[in-house]
Design an enzyme around this catalytic site. Sequence first.
Site, mmCIF file in Angstrom:
data_model
loop_
_atom_site.group_PDB
_atom_site.id
_atom_site.type_symbol
_atom_site.label_atom_id
_atom_site.label_comp_id
_atom_site.label_asym_id
_atom_site.label_seq_id
_atom_site.Cartn_x
_atom_site.Cartn_y
_atom_site.Cartn_z
ATOM 1 N N ARG A 87 0.849 -1.202 0.000
ATOM 2 C CA ARG A 87 0.000 0.000 0.000
ATOM 3 C C ARG A 87 0.877 1.242 0.000
ATOM 4 O O ARG A 87 0.607 2.215 -0.682
ATOM 5 C CB ARG A 87 -0.930 -0.027 1.213
ATOM 6 C CG ARG A 87 -2.213 -0.807 1.010
ATOM 7 C CD ARG A 87 -1.989 -2.225 0.456
ATOM 8 N NE ARG A 87 -3.214 -2.960 0.326
ATOM 9 C CZ ARG A 87 -3.729 -3.751 1.270
ATOM 10 N NH1 ARG A 87 -3.080 -3.922 2.417
ATOM 11 N NH2 ARG A 87 -4.849 -4.386 1.059
ATOM 12 N N ASP B 226 -0.443 -7.390 -3.504
ATOM 13 C CA ASP B 226 -1.827 -7.016 -3.177
ATOM 14 C C ASP B 226 -2.428 -6.325 -4.394
ATOM 15 O O ASP B 226 -1.814 -6.311 -5.470
ATOM 16 C CB ASP B 226 -1.874 -6.123 -1.919
ATOM 17 C CG ASP B 226 -3.126 -6.409 -1.099
ATOM 18 O OD1 ASP B 226 -4.233 -6.250 -1.642
ATOM 19 O OD2 ASP B 226 -3.005 -6.811 0.076
ATOM 20 N N HIS C 178 -7.039 -10.423 -3.275
ATOM 21 C CA HIS C 178 -6.037 -9.346 -3.169
ATOM 22 C C HIS C 178 -5.036 -9.444 -4.316
ATOM 23 O O HIS C 178 -3.827 -9.348 -4.109
ATOM 24 C CB HIS C 178 -5.318 -9.409 -1.817
ATOM 25 C CG HIS C 178 -6.164 -8.890 -0.683
ATOM 26 N ND1 HIS C 178 -6.204 -7.566 -0.325
ATOM 27 C CD2 HIS C 178 -7.030 -9.533 0.142
ATOM 28 C CE1 HIS C 178 -7.047 -7.403 0.686
ATOM 29 N NE2 HIS C 178 -7.565 -8.587 0.983
ATOM 30 N N ASP D 283 -7.101 -14.134 2.450
ATOM 31 C CA ASP D 283 -8.136 -13.341 3.126
ATOM 32 C C ASP D 283 -9.041 -12.620 2.132
ATOM 33 O O ASP D 283 -8.672 -12.372 0.989
ATOM 34 C CB ASP D 283 -7.477 -12.301 4.051
ATOM 35 C CG ASP D 283 -6.507 -11.392 3.300
ATOM 36 O OD1 ASP D 283 -5.824 -11.885 2.377
ATOM 37 O OD2 ASP D 283 -6.441 -10.190 3.615
ATOM 38 N N GLU D 284 -10.228 -12.292 2.617
ATOM 39 C CA GLU D 284 -11.162 -11.353 1.972
ATOM 40 C C GLU D 284 -11.322 -11.590 0.467
ATOM 41 O O GLU D 284 -11.207 -10.657 -0.332
ATOM 42 C CB GLU D 284 -10.671 -9.910 2.212
ATOM 43 C CG GLU D 284 -10.588 -9.577 3.678
ATOM 44 C CD GLU D 284 -10.030 -8.170 3.947
ATOM 45 O OE1 GLU D 284 -10.618 -7.467 4.762
ATOM 46 O OE2 GLU D 284 -9.005 -7.797 3.352
ATOM 47 N N TRP E 95 -6.689 -13.266 12.576
ATOM 48 C CA TRP E 95 -6.663 -11.798 12.501
ATOM 49 C C TRP E 95 -8.012 -11.180 12.791
ATOM 50 O O TRP E 95 -8.101 -10.053 13.245
ATOM 51 C CB TRP E 95 -6.159 -11.339 11.123
ATOM 52 C CG TRP E 95 -7.115 -11.490 9.973
ATOM 53 C CD1 TRP E 95 -7.306 -12.603 9.214
ATOM 54 C CD2 TRP E 95 -7.993 -10.492 9.425
ATOM 55 N NE1 TRP E 95 -8.249 -12.365 8.231
ATOM 56 C CE2 TRP E 95 -8.678 -11.076 8.336
ATOM 57 C CE3 TRP E 95 -8.258 -9.160 9.749
ATOM 58 C CZ2 TRP E 95 -9.627 -10.370 7.578
ATOM 59 C CZ3 TRP E 95 -9.192 -8.462 8.998
ATOM 60 C CH2 TRP E 95 -9.864 -9.069 7.925
ATOM 61 N N TYR F 161 -3.342 -4.977 15.636
ATOM 62 C CA TYR F 161 -3.202 -4.225 14.385
ATOM 63 C C TYR F 161 -2.583 -2.880 14.754
ATOM 64 O O TYR F 161 -3.226 -2.036 15.374
ATOM 65 C CB TYR F 161 -4.555 -4.087 13.678
ATOM 66 C CG TYR F 161 -4.792 -5.227 12.686
ATOM 67 C CD1 TYR F 161 -4.320 -6.511 12.973
ATOM 68 C CD2 TYR F 161 -5.423 -5.027 11.466
ATOM 69 C CE1 TYR F 161 -4.487 -7.557 12.062
ATOM 70 C CE2 TYR F 161 -5.610 -6.069 10.554
ATOM 71 C CZ TYR F 161 -5.136 -7.325 10.868
ATOM 72 O OH TYR F 161 -5.293 -8.362 9.978
ATOM 73 N N PHE F 162 -1.322 -2.730 14.373
ATOM 74 C CA PHE F 162 -0.611 -1.513 14.742
ATOM 75 C C PHE F 162 -0.912 -0.357 13.780
ATOM 76 O O PHE F 162 -0.433 0.754 13.981
ATOM 77 C CB PHE F 162 0.903 -1.762 14.811
ATOM 78 C CG PHE F 162 1.347 -2.459 16.081
ATOM 79 C CD1 PHE F 162 0.437 -2.826 17.060
ATOM 80 C CD2 PHE F 162 2.683 -2.732 16.299
ATOM 81 C CE1 PHE F 162 0.852 -3.456 18.242
ATOM 82 C CE2 PHE F 162 3.114 -3.351 17.468
ATOM 83 C CZ PHE F 162 2.199 -3.718 18.435
ATOM 84 N N GLU G 256 -1.913 1.339 4.367
ATOM 85 C CA GLU G 256 -2.726 2.261 3.554
ATOM 86 C C GLU G 256 -2.532 3.704 4.015
ATOM 87 O O GLU G 256 -2.440 4.622 3.207
ATOM 88 C CB GLU G 256 -4.222 1.933 3.676
ATOM 89 C CG GLU G 256 -4.667 0.694 2.938
ATOM 90 C CD GLU G 256 -4.638 -0.546 3.815
ATOM 91 O OE1 GLU G 256 -3.901 -0.556 4.835
ATOM 92 O OE2 GLU G 256 -5.340 -1.521 3.488
#
Length: 544
Positions: A174, A203, A295, A348-349, A415, A442-443, A483
């Site tokens: 990102r 990604d 992704h 994922d996703e 996650w 999640y930092f 991001e």
Amino acid sequence: MKKRLALCMTCLLMGIGTAMATVNIIPKPTKVTEREGSFALPKDLTIGYNHASLAPAAAYLQEILTRSTELLVRSKAGKGRIQLTLILPDETNEDYELLSDKKGVLITAHSYRGIINGIATLRQLLPVEVEQDKMMRNPEKNGKGSDGRWEVPAVSIQDSPNFHWRGLMLDPVRHFFSVEETKRLLDQMALYKLNKFHWHLSDNEGFRMEVKAYPELTGDTVAWRRFNGHDRECLNRAAKENNPAMLIPWKYFKEVEGFGELYGGYYTQDEIRDVVDYAAVRGIDIIPEIDMPGHNGAACYCYRWLSCTQNGREPLCLGRQSTIDFAEKVYDEVFKLFPYEYVSIGGDEVNRRRWSECEECKKRIEAEGLKDVSELQAWFTKHMERYFNAHGRRILGWDEILEGGLSKTATVHWWRGDHPDVAQKSTSMGNEVVLCPFTFLYFDYAQDDNTLRKIYDGDIVPVDLTPAQLKLIKGMQANIWCERIPTEARMQWMVFPRALALAEKAWTPRTDQHWDDFLPRLQSHLTRLEAMGIQYRPLQTKRP
Ligand code: ACM
Ligand code: ZN
């Protein structure tokens, strides 16, 4: 009485308050015994080692001390005032013992990693200036003339980690981070005994790893991209908050004919080998992730035949053999570059709806006797898992890989903090789990949401697991999705000091984690972070 006074006089002369320096190690070691006295590093210092495999560890320590002190530091096989000793070798054992007295320092361990853990502790026993380049400290005198006494307090430390997986995940897709920036993060991880670096290399926004078989993946319009909504958000914040750390760095722009200025970058295979070697010296494994089958916007954009719609929209079409060949060939190159047991497939996703509208995917579902699109993803993951296993690797994936059925050898990254049963479910099936729930780790989430205290005090390891299930918890890692993290400075602001809480959560047993004990130790580390040039978030900061 006289003796005590003499000691106090010495303390005053040395500018310290007590005879025994306070030892503030993070993560908290298993056992520390402080003794009187200290080892003053001599002007001519030798780091000795008893086994050839320790030569890189000795050279690493030599480099740290040469960079920060005026001492003449050598490393050699044999005896030294700082001695690194491997005994009863066992690669899986990360324990170490550190003994120091006025004569020297002895670090003993069963593995290279154990020795590296001992070196991390030794760094923390030395003055914070050990983290600084002497040239930065005193540039007008070519780094000379300003050093204090380089002393290691006399201690006996026995130490052993609670979890073997103590990690950070970085997303250079990102927003991009150069090799140098990545290496600095590895250096910082090593100081706090974080030993797994999960590198998210692909990604929708770009593909960051050079793949010789598919050169378009890192082509000028794939590894580089136009400004997107996240970039604009960063720039708006930079202006609104007067915060240069939110600016998109110019160094990652490139003029591409017909497209104008694009943003991005990628790592050549030589650069990746260099980063892998750098991490290995520091006892850090790199876990690469090439996210599949979702992704994948970047790959589908340059190789249109990868997607169901053939118009560049992800996910990968799992009905087509050419996609499976692509996945295998990409991973062939991953396996060659990364010599470690675990490789992440992401998973994922995934927008699985596209598969239910694709004739080829529907055919695959029918031919393989699958129930639905979730099972199609599981079919792909299991196929790739066999491929990984045949190459001596183990597969890791985000917790969506549970859906549609999971095989025994897959390891799950939990996650989704809003799916609290993931660890319970995975371990009851015999699968290993790495914990990184977004609710704690999640930092990229604001430090006011996933606060230092919340992380430190939280039950990140679910409390409802049986002892047999607990054995399947490999450890934990924090994820840094980028991001809204366009620069190294912003990354450090988000990561520190939370990474120190993570380090202790993963290393020190839960029963030894006490906030009131951690906080003063953490405070004493802030000057060390400063010496390292880390732009950490001060403890009292209010948003943002
Ligand atoms: C994830 O945050 N999508 C793994
Ligand atoms: Zn398809």
